[in-house]
Structures are given as C-alpha cells and as structure tokens.
Motif scaffolding. Structure first.
Motif: not given
Length: 554
Positions: A42-46
């Motif tokens: 889980r987290g930011p994903l570009r």
C-alpha cells in the motif's frame, strides 16, 4: 559464436529474474528462498508509460533531393560539420541530366527555327491578305464606276445618237422628196432628163431606207443592247462584291492555318524551353547548399519492410524528395518515440514527462506535444502485426550538450495514485475470464477474485479483493488450474491459451520488462490482462498469447 551467446543470454535473464523477485519481496537476497510470492503493498503508485526514443531539433531546416527519379550521392560533407549559408553540403550525380540537357538544347534550337519560320509565314500571309482584299475592293469600285458611267453617260449618249440619226434621216428624206418633186415638174416641161429624174427617185428611196434603218437601230438599242449592257454591268458589280467576300473568307481561312501553325510552333518552343529550364534547374539543385548557418546532421535512415534501407553516405542512391541532411536550430529539442497501441489511449497531449538522455546521463522535464491519430506505416513494413503511433515530447529544459539523434528514455507520467494497494503485474491471472490473485495462506493457495485498476510496467493497482501485507504468488503452482473463459472454450487449447502466454490487453511496457527475464530463464509464468477499467481481455482465460519479438501480443 552463437553457442557462446545463448548461455550468456540465459545467465543475464536469470539475473534479471532474480533481481525482479528480490524487489517484489523485501529486497533481501538472503531471504529469497523463503519468499513464496510478493507482498501486497500500500502506498503511492506512479502510473507511467516508458518508451525509447530519439532527440530531434524542434525547428530545423531539412534538405531533400529535388532531382527527379533516383540519383547517387557523389559528395557529402561530414556529419557534425559547422557550415555557413551558401556552403556546399551535397552533390548528386547529374551525368544523365547533362546528356539530356545537350539533347534538349538541340530540340530548343529546332523548335525556335520552326517558330521563327511560322512567325514570318504568318506575317507574309497577313500582308498577302491585305493586298487581296484591297484588290477585291478596287474591283468592286471599278465595276460600280463602269455601271454608273454607262447609266449616266454612255446610255443617254447612245439614245441621243439614235434619235439624231433618225432626225438626220428624216431631213434627208424630206430633201429627197422635195428634190424629186421639183425634178418631176421640170421633167414634165422637158427641162430635165430622165436620168436625173431616176437619180432623184433613187435618192428618195435611199433616204427612206436610211430612216427605217435608224429607227430599227434605236429599237434594238432600247429593247436589247441597253438592257443587256445594264445587266452585264450590274452583274459585274455583284460578282466583284461576291469576289470580295470570297477573298475575305479565304484570307481568314489561310490566316487561321498560319495562326494555328504559329501557336503550335510557339507552344512547342515554349515547352522545349521549359523542359530545358527544368533540366538546368535540376542540375543546379543537384548542388545542395546550406540555406542557413548551423551544424550538419544526416537524415534518419529509412528502412523498408525487411530492413533494407541504405545509410546516408557517398555512393548511396536517393530518390526524389528523400531527406538527406538537416540543419537543426538551437531553439529547442523534441523527443520522438513510437507508442504501442496498447498504451496509446493512456497518453494525452499535455501530459508531463521525464526524458533521460543516455549519452548525457541527465533527466530533464518534458511535455507531450503531439500524438498521431493513425499508426506509423513504416512499422507495418517492419512487422505487419505491430501498430505503433508516432509521439513527440517537447523538452522543457534543453541542455546545450544535446544533439539530434541521441537516444533517450521517455517516461510519460499518466497518473500519480496517492494511497492504493498494488501488486506485481505477473501476480494477476485470469480465471474464467475474471482477474484473480493466488494468495498464499498457511501453506495453502487461495484463488481470490480481485478488481484491478491502472497499471504501469511493473505494478497494477488492486481496488478490491486484497489486503496490505498479504502474499500473492508470481507463478501458477502445481495442482492449481485456471478455467478458460467462455470465448476460449473449444476442442483443444489454442496457442492463445497455452501456459506461458500473455493476453492482449497487458501494457506493452510491462510486457517488455517481463519478457526478457522470463524467456531467458525459460520460466512459463502466466501474466494477466490488465486494462485501465479493471476488465480482462475476452480473448484469454488464465493464459496468454505467445509474445512477439517486438513485445506486442497477439
């Protein structure tokens, strides 16, 4: 040489595969053997699209061959040379053009002689027409004068002469009668001889005959001679007028012939002269000179269907309108790439980019400036199954060290997801046409349906079905099977449904990053079909189509 290259590629593939596995886990090589799969993160994903490309000048002057047909490069200035306006850059073979020029000059001279002769003949005919028409007008005028002369002069004179003849004959008859009357009286008295009396009687008879002849002559004159003469003269006037009309028509006809010949000769001369001018222009254009100051850059090589293009160099055959040299300006640079059809809908003009120039090792910002509407036809020749779209990215902060033709990597930033759950793209499978993940739990494998979102080359967003920290498998373990989709059911497994393949909808970039490690290690790990809306490709069911050499899928 080939036997040595194959093991090397296999080793490189195994190394890349191991590196990918380590990154999918906690990154520790020591724990690699303990990892059953990849951890759900889980987290930011570009979300981005990465493609290879080349730099080109944003504004450049392109020099193309303007010689008709095909010709050969005799002289070509070295690439990278700084030139000034007017410098000779390239010289094309003009030997055939020079030979044609000599022949064309002969044709021009012959056409000029014919044209000059036609001009003179036309002028002669104009003069001849003027003379003929003037003569016809004079004939009409003379005929009218003859008619007027007769009607006003000769006719009254002839009538008067006839009347005068009758008058004279009448007086002569009267004198003869008087003379005969006196002679008869004298003869009765015996004063005149019989001979004299007979002579007077003869004179009277002669006078009567002469009077009768004069009257008949007048009758002939009035009834026949004068009408005939009038008609003859009137007919002469009318005939002269008709002759004048004929002369005019003949003059126009002859002049039309000469005029047509003149125009034809002129057109032929102008055509031959124009052809000579074109040859001279072609010969002049064979010497390509720099229109502006700048650095010489050879045009990109054009390849055919089987890659048989010739590089730009001396001795190369070039066709008309083929680019040979470009002189880029220093106003800016563009990065040009070809995007696969599987990612073309993700890219929109105006998107931000990161452009990494290989030779410089620097990354500069960019922006998508242009995306082609139709696929590049050149790619069809190279691979009929490949569809790529030409895309241009504007370099926002160009470096003075940049040069046209430098290779670069273009990362188009599609979206930045703030807080999402994501897993490796090879952890998604198709089961009955629906995406699933194989979750490892206490030594067992759970086949769990999931809803997928956007994806990049390595990761795919999971909108539902997984929790952070869970472990998903990267390959299909023994004993676990996947159901084909309804469309995939048939009498036997097709190439599209065999293990180790890929579906159509998988991202082109993600597919390429997996292909090298997977094929080198000969590991048949199925990968899922991921689309932006989370819907799977209807043509695959848990297995994928065999990838092409260029990274596209069937």
């Amino acid at each position: 040489m080939r036997n040595k290259t194959v093991p090397l590629l296999v080793l490189l593939g195994l190394g890349a595969l191991a590196f990918f596995y380590f990154r999918a886990g906690d990154g520790s090589a020591a724990d690699a053997g303990k990892i059953e799969g990849a951890e759900v993160r889980r987290g930011p994903l570009r979300i981005s699209v990465v493609e290879r490309g080349n730099l080109k000048a944003a504004d450049s002057v392109e020099l193309k061959s303007e010689v008709a047909g095909s010709t050969t490069i005799l002289y070509l200035i070295e690439e990278g040379t700084e030139v000034h306006a007017g410098d000779l850059l390239c010289e094309l073979d003009t030997s055939a053009l020079v030979d044609r020029k000599v022949q064309q000059e002969i044709k021009v001279q012959n056409a000029l002689a014919t044209y000059t002769k036609a001009q003179q003949s036309y002028e002669i005919q104009v003069s001849q027409n003027t003379s003929d028409i003037a003569r016809g007008k004079r004939d009409v005028e003379f005929a009218e004068l003859d008619l007027r002369k007769y009607m006003e002069g000769e006719k009254p004179q002839e009538l008067q002469k006839a009347d005068e003849d009758i008058l004279l004959r009448t007086e002569e008859l009267q004198r003869a009668e008087q003379s005969l009357s006196w002679s008869e009286k004298l003869a009765e008295k015996g004063f005149l001889e019989q001979t004299q009396l007979d002579a007077d009687r003869l004179a009277k008879s002669r006078a009567e005959v002469a009077l009768a002849q004069a009257k008949r002559a007048k009758d002939l004159l009035v009834n026949y001679t004068i009408p005939r003469r009038e008609k003859e003269l009137q007919a002469a006037v009318e005939e002269s007028r008709r002759e004048l009309d004929r002369i005019g028509l003949q003059a126009k006809a002859r002049l039309a012939d000469y005029d047509a010949n003149l125009k034809t000769s002129k057109a032929k001369y102008e055509l031959e002269e124009s052809e000579l001018a074109k040859l001279l222009d072609q010969i002049e254009k064979a010497h390509m000179r720099a229109p502006v100051d700048g650095m010489v850059v050879y045009a990109m090589e054009e390849r055919g269907r089987y890659g048989g293009g010739q590089p730009i160099q001396e001795g190369t055959t070039v066709r008309e309108r083929q680019a040979i040299i470009t002189i880029p300006s220093e106003k800016g640079f563009l990065a040009e790439a070809s995007l696969h059809e599987s990612v073309i809908e993700k890219v929109i003009p105006g998107m931000d980019c990161l452009v990494t120039v290989d030779a410089l090792g620097t990354t500069v910002p960019g922006r998508v400036q242009f995306k082609a509407v139709l696929p590049d036809q050149q790619s069809w020749w190279a691979n009929p199954d490949l569809r790529v779209y030409r895309t241009q990215v504007e370099i926002l902060e160009p470096s003075p060290r940049m040069r046209p033709g430098m290779s670069c990597s273009i990362e188009i930033l599609v979206d930045d997801l703030e807080d999402v759950i994501y897993i490796p793209v090879q952890s998604v499978f198709l089961d009955g046409g629906r995406p699933v993940a194989l979750v490892a739990r206490n030594g067992t494998v759970e086949k769990r349906p999931i809803e997928v979102g956007q994806n990049n080359e390595r990761w795919v967003e999971v909108r539902s079905g997984l929790e952070e920290g869970e472990t998903v498998l990267l390959s299909l373990p023994p004993g676990v099977t996947l159901s084909p989709s309804e469309e995939g059911r048939g009498s036997g497994p097709s190439e599209e449904h065999r293990p180790g393949g890929r579906p159509d909808a998988i991202s082109h970039g993600a597919q390429r990053s997996i292909d090298h490690s997977e094929e080198s290690a000969s590991a048949a790990r199925p990968h899922a079909a991921i689309e932006g809306g989370g819907e799977a490709s209807s043509g695959s069911a848990g297995h994928r189509a065999r990838p092409h050499s260029d990274g596209s899928s069937r």
